[in-house]
Write a protein that holds these residues in place. Structure first.
Motif, PDB file in Angstrom:
ATOM      1  N   ARG A   1      60.292  33.989  17.285  1.00  0.00           N
ATOM      2  CA  ARG A   1      59.586  35.151  16.742  1.00  0.00           C
ATOM      3  C   ARG A   1      59.719  35.212  15.224  1.00  0.00           C
ATOM      4  NH1 ARG A   1      60.984  40.314  15.251  1.00  0.00           N
ATOM      5  NH2 ARG A   1      59.437  41.957  15.654  1.00  0.00           N
ATOM      6  N   ASP A   2      60.939  35.043  14.737  1.00  0.00           N
ATOM      7  CA  ASP A   2      61.157  35.130  13.288  1.00  0.00           C
ATOM      8  C   ASP A   2      60.435  34.012  12.551  1.00  0.00           C
ATOM      9  OD1 ASP A   2      62.686  37.379  13.607  1.00  0.00           O
ATOM     10  OD2 ASP A   2      64.606  36.312  13.597  1.00  0.00           O
ATOM     11  N   GLU A   3      60.393  32.830  13.159  1.00  0.00           N
ATOM     12  CA  GLU A   3      59.699  31.709  12.521  1.00  0.00           C
ATOM     13  C   GLU A   3      58.196  31.960  12.461  1.00  0.00           C
ATOM     14  OE1 GLU A   3      62.675  27.990  13.678  1.00  0.00           O
ATOM     15  OE2 GLU A   3      61.068  28.584  15.054  1.00  0.00           O
ATOM     16  N   VAL A   4      57.657  32.569  13.507  1.00  0.00           N
ATOM     17  CA  VAL A   4      56.227  32.889  13.502  1.00  0.00           C
ATOM     18  C   VAL A   4      55.927  33.924  12.423  1.00  0.00           C
ATOM     19  CG1 VAL A   4      54.335  33.911  14.834  1.00  0.00           C
ATOM     20  CG2 VAL A   4      55.888  32.287  15.921  1.00  0.00           C
ATOM     21  N   ILE A   5      56.815  34.917  12.294  1.00  0.00           N
ATOM     22  CA  ILE A   5      56.613  35.960  11.279  1.00  0.00           C
ATOM     23  C   ILE A   5      56.565  35.353   9.877  1.00  0.00           C
ATOM     24  CG2 ILE A   5      57.699  37.961  10.183  1.00  0.00           C
ATOM     25  CD1 ILE A   5      58.643  38.821  12.957  1.00  0.00           C
ATOM     26  N   GLU A   6      57.334  34.277   9.643  1.00  0.00           N
ATOM     27  CA  GLU A   6      57.316  33.616   8.335  1.00  0.00           C
ATOM     28  C   GLU A   6      55.925  33.079   7.991  1.00  0.00           C
ATOM     29  OE1 GLU A   6      60.263  30.596   8.262  1.00  0.00           O
ATOM     30  OE2 GLU A   6      61.951  31.977   8.557  1.00  0.00           O
ATOM     31  N   HIS A   7      55.144  32.793   9.026  1.00  0.00           N
ATOM     32  CA  HIS A   7      53.798  32.246   8.808  1.00  0.00           C
ATOM     33  C   HIS A   7      52.719  33.309   9.041  1.00  0.00           C
ATOM     34  CE1 HIS A   7      55.340  28.152   8.487  1.00  0.00           C
ATOM     35  NE2 HIS A   7      56.098  28.404   9.547  1.00  0.00           N
ATOM     36  N   PHE A   8      53.104  34.564   8.903  1.00  0.00           N
ATOM     37  CA  PHE A   8      52.196  35.671   9.208  1.00  0.00           C
ATOM     38  C   PHE A   8      50.892  35.572   8.411  1.00  0.00           C
ATOM     39  CE2 PHE A   8      50.532  39.944   8.543  1.00  0.00           C
ATOM     40  CZ  PHE A   8      50.527  40.462   9.832  1.00  0.00           C
ATOM     41  N   ASP A   9      50.990  35.352   7.110  1.00  0.00           N
ATOM     42  CA  ASP A   9      49.784  35.322   6.265  1.00  0.00           C
ATOM     43  C   ASP A   9      48.861  34.178   6.663  1.00  0.00           C
ATOM     44  OD1 ASP A   9      50.654  37.535   4.908  1.00  0.00           O
ATOM     45  OD2 ASP A   9      51.534  36.400   3.245  1.00  0.00           O
ATOM     46  N   GLU A  10      49.447  33.032   6.990  1.00  0.00           N
ATOM     47  CA  GLU A  10      48.621  31.889   7.391  1.00  0.00           C
ATOM     48  C   GLU A  10      47.914  32.157   8.722  1.00  0.00           C
ATOM     49  OE1 GLU A  10      50.527  27.856   6.385  1.00  0.00           O
ATOM     50  OE2 GLU A  10      52.219  29.266   6.411  1.00  0.00           O
ATOM     51  N   LEU A  11      48.618  32.835   9.628  1.00  0.00           N
ATOM     52  CA  LEU A  11      47.997  33.177  10.912  1.00  0.00           C
ATOM     53  C   LEU A  11      46.858  34.173  10.713  1.00  0.00           C
ATOM     54  CD1 LEU A  11      51.179  33.471  13.173  1.00  0.00           C
ATOM     55  CD2 LEU A  11      49.467  31.658  13.199  1.00  0.00           C
ATOM     56  N   GLN A  12      47.060  35.115   9.815  1.00  0.00           N
ATOM     57  CA  GLN A  12      45.989  36.063   9.509  1.00  0.00           C
ATOM     58  C   GLN A  12      44.784  35.338   8.912  1.00  0.00           C
ATOM     59  OE1 GLN A  12      45.650  38.863  10.640  1.00  0.00           O
ATOM     60  NE2 GLN A  12      47.183  40.390  10.078  1.00  0.00           N
ATOM     61  N   ASP A  13      45.057  34.325   8.106  1.00  0.00           N
ATOM     62  CA  ASP A  13      43.969  33.545   7.513  1.00  0.00           C
ATOM     63  C   ASP A  13      43.162  32.840   8.604  1.00  0.00           C
ATOM     64  OD1 ASP A  13      42.589  32.330   5.226  1.00  0.00           O
ATOM     65  OD2 ASP A  13      43.498  30.467   5.956  1.00  0.00           O
ATOM     66  N   ILE A  14      43.871  32.253   9.584  1.00  0.00           N
ATOM     67  CA  ILE A  14      43.186  31.596  10.713  1.00  0.00           C
ATOM     68  C   ILE A  14      42.366  32.618  11.490  1.00  0.00           C
ATOM     69  CG2 ILE A  14      43.553  30.451  12.940  1.00  0.00           C
ATOM     70  CD1 ILE A  14      46.040  29.136  11.698  1.00  0.00           C
ATOM     71  N   ARG A  15      42.946  33.786  11.655  1.00  0.00           N
ATOM     72  CA  ARG A  15      42.285  34.822  12.447  1.00  0.00           C
ATOM     73  C   ARG A  15      40.937  35.219  11.852  1.00  0.00           C
ATOM     74  NH1 ARG A  15      44.498  41.014  13.384  1.00  0.00           N
ATOM     75  NH2 ARG A  15      42.675  41.739  14.557  1.00  0.00           N
ATOM     76  N   TRP A  16      40.871  35.292  10.527  1.00  0.00           N
ATOM     77  CA  TRP A  16      39.659  35.837   9.913  1.00  0.00           C
ATOM     78  C   TRP A  16      38.684  34.780   9.411  1.00  0.00           C
ATOM     79  CZ3 TRP A  16      38.820  40.350  11.500  1.00  0.00           C
ATOM     80  CH2 TRP A  16      39.874  41.251  11.732  1.00  0.00           C
ATOM     81  N   GLN A  17      39.066  33.504   9.459  1.00  0.00           N
ATOM     82  CA  GLN A  17      38.117  32.470   9.013  1.00  0.00           C
ATOM     83  C   GLN A  17      36.910  32.388   9.943  1.00  0.00           C
ATOM     84  OE1 GLN A  17      39.141  28.564   7.700  1.00  0.00           O
ATOM     85  NE2 GLN A  17      41.125  29.212   6.863  1.00  0.00           N
ATOM     86  N   GLN A  18      37.190  32.384  11.239  1.00  0.00           N
ATOM     87  CA  GLN A  18      36.118  32.407  12.248  1.00  0.00           C
ATOM     88  C   GLN A  18      36.514  33.457  13.289  1.00  0.00           C
ATOM     89  OE1 GLN A  18      35.540  28.455  13.836  1.00  0.00           O
ATOM     90  NE2 GLN A  18      34.572  27.711  11.957  1.00  0.00           N
ATOM     91  N   PRO A  19      36.199  34.722  13.055  1.00  0.00           N
ATOM     92  CA  PRO A  19      36.773  35.849  13.800  1.00  0.00           C
ATOM     93  C   PRO A  19      36.697  35.776  15.320  1.00  0.00           C
ATOM     94  CG  PRO A  19      35.601  36.640  11.886  1.00  0.00           C
ATOM     95  CD  PRO A  19      35.314  35.169  11.976  1.00  0.00           C
ATOM     96  N   GLU A  20      35.691  35.135  15.890  1.00  0.00           N
ATOM     97  CA  GLU A  20      35.590  35.105  17.351  1.00  0.00           C
ATOM     98  C   GLU A  20      35.801  33.709  17.923  1.00  0.00           C
ATOM     99  OE1 GLU A  20      32.288  37.167  19.000  1.00  0.00           O
ATOM    100  OE2 GLU A  20      32.624  38.973  17.816  1.00  0.00           O
ATOM    101  N   SER A  21      36.333  32.820  17.112  1.00  0.00           N
ATOM    102  CA  SER A  21      36.620  31.474  17.604  1.00  0.00           C
ATOM    103  C   SER A  21      37.870  31.493  18.474  1.00  0.00           C
ATOM    104  CB  SER A  21      36.832  30.519  16.430  1.00  0.00           C
ATOM    105  OG  SER A  21      38.022  30.878  15.735  1.00  0.00           O
ATOM    106  N   GLU A  22      38.071  30.412  19.220  1.00  0.00           N
ATOM    107  CA  GLU A  22      39.267  30.333  20.062  1.00  0.00           C
ATOM    108  C   GLU A  22      40.529  30.379  19.214  1.00  0.00           C
ATOM    109  OE1 GLU A  22      41.510  27.334  23.221  1.00  0.00           O
ATOM    110  OE2 GLU A  22      39.343  27.094  22.876  1.00  0.00           O
TER     111      GLU A  22
END
Length: 439
Positions: free
Chosen positions: A70-91
């Motif tokens: 969990r803590d390791e994932v939180i460290e990459h929070f901004d990058e995950l948000q970037d993936i989320r919004w690049q193609q909002p409805e993609s897998e």
């Protein structure tokens, strides 16, 4: 996988220019317990010029989150948000949303909890990947279950299983449904909605029977069927419990319930069979006494008065109100008035008699020539509007039997001159007796 990984080691790690080989290498590393190598391979795959943007995002997501705490994932929070919004409805976007939600759920704050639930629901509705949709729907149900909203969770899982007939997580959805069904059923029963509870039981009978469910829960369900006069359905459960029970008391309780349901259906031979079984299983006298009234009643109905009377003579009536009342009623039918009086005297010593039982006791005592006993109870009944006329007529008869004709005549006269519509038959009888006494 180990053999494949060894071959890759001999050949060298594939280059991003060969995305299929690199992807297979990443999967092999993951399956053989080498998360660092797998993440590194996925990160390289995300830079392959031969992949479309959606596939690159999926590879990038795997490189960031695979086997991460969990803590390791939180460290990459901004990058995950970037993936989320690049193609909002993609897998990749939906999987990133799920991973971000996973590390925070379930929230204690109601608003945040609702937002997390909505996130999972969005994934379940929008994902093209079947297993991703199923995972999200299951997580919605888990959230609802953890919040004590088992009925909503059951509806969600039922909907999921109804709409999907394949998928890696279908068995998991079924297992979760089996686990929370008893809670949902109990919730409906607790809210006074037995029909909804029993509808769940009917829909998932096989699922419920395949798991170990507590005795008390099954009894409660069966008793609810009985209360709704669904006696055959109740007996399906009680028969299952009877066959499963090892404890003699449990076996007796199930047998008695089966007998009661058969009696309600008018199946008296079956009722007699299980009432006798119940009495045989019960080890405590107080429990055997509970079976006695049904044993007697079923014999009367199934075998007739003669055989029932023979059984009654060999089996003393327990000193319980139901047994004493039924035995007294049966003995009255047989004309055994002395026995009726004795049975109801015992009942009177245990608890207050109903007006009807007191009248039967008084009449039985009168007909069996226990005049003092009859007089005592008729005096009490004389104060009852419903039976006053009958009681006073009998009191006059007792006085007449004891050669107290003047007192008897006075009582007959009082009854004969009574105004109102109550007790007209007894008034007419009193008038006839008064005429005979004055001749």
């Amino acid at each position: 996988y180990e053999q494949a990984y060894a071959i890759y080691q001999d050949m060298g790690v594939p280059e991003p220019a060969s995305p299929m080989s690199l992807a297979l290498y990443a999967i092999t590393a993951h399956q053989t317990g080498r998360p660092e190598q797998a993440r590194h391979a996925f990160a390289r795959l995300a830079k392959s010029e031969r992949l479309d943007e959606s596939s690159k995002l999926l590879a990038r997501l795997a490189g960031l989150t695979l086997n991460r705490t969990r803590d390791e994932v939180i460290e990459h929070f901004d990058e995950l948000q970037d993936i989320r919004w690049q193609q909002p409805e993609s897998e990749a976007s939906l999987r990133a949303l799920m991973r971000l939600t996973d590390i925070m759920a379930p929230a204690k704050n109601q608003l945040t909890w609702q937002q997390q639930l909505q996130a999972y629901d969005t994934i379940a509705q929008k994902a093209d990947n079947l297993d991703l949709r199923m995972e999200a729907a299951i997580k919605v149900a888990v959230m609802q279950h953890l919040a004590g909203r088992d009925r909503e969770a059951v509806k969600r899982l039922e909907q999921l299983l109804r709409r999907t007939h394949r998928g890696l997580l279908r068995n998991d959805a079924g297992a979760l449904l089996s686990e929370i069904l008893p809670n949902a059923i109990n919730a409906y029963l607790g809210d006074g909605q037995p029909l909804k509870a029993l509808a769940l039981v009917e829909r998932h009978r096989d699922r419920l029977q395949q798991q170990h469910i507590s005795w008390d829960f099954l009894v409660r369900i069966a008793e609810t069927f009985t209360e709704l006069e669904l006696h055959r359905r109740a007996n399906r459960i009680f028969l299952f419990l009877y066959d499963r029970a090892k404890n003699p008391t449990h076996k007796g309780e199930a047998a008695l319930a089966i007998a009661q349901n058969f009696a309600a259906l008018g199946l008296w031979e079956e009722a007699l069979n299980y009432a006798d079984r119940a009495a045989g299983h019960f080890q405590l006298e107080q429990n055997r006494n509970r079976a006695y009234p049904l044993q007697l009643q079923a014999r009367i109905k199934a075998l007739g008065d003669d055989k029932a009377a023979g059984w009654l003579d060999k089996h003393p009536v327990p000193e319980t109100a139901p047994a004493l009342s039924l035995a007294a009623e049966f003995c009255w039918k047989l004309g055994r008035f002395d026995q009726v009086a004795r049975l109801l005297e015992i009942k009177d010593s245990l608890s207050d008699l109903s007006t009807e039982d007191r009248l039967r006791l008084a009449e039985a005592a009168y007909r069996s020539n226990h005049l003092d006993l009859a007089q005592s109870h008729f005096r009490q009944l004389a104060q009852n509007d419903r039976f006053s006329a009958q009681a006073r007529f009998r009191l006059a008869q007792i006085l007449e039997t004891r050669k107290q004709k003047d007192k008897a005549a006075a009582l007959y006269r009082e009854l004969a001159e009574q105004t109102g519509s109550g007790g007209r038959v007894w008034q007419a009888l009193a008038q006839d007796r008064l005429k005979e006494l004055t001749l």
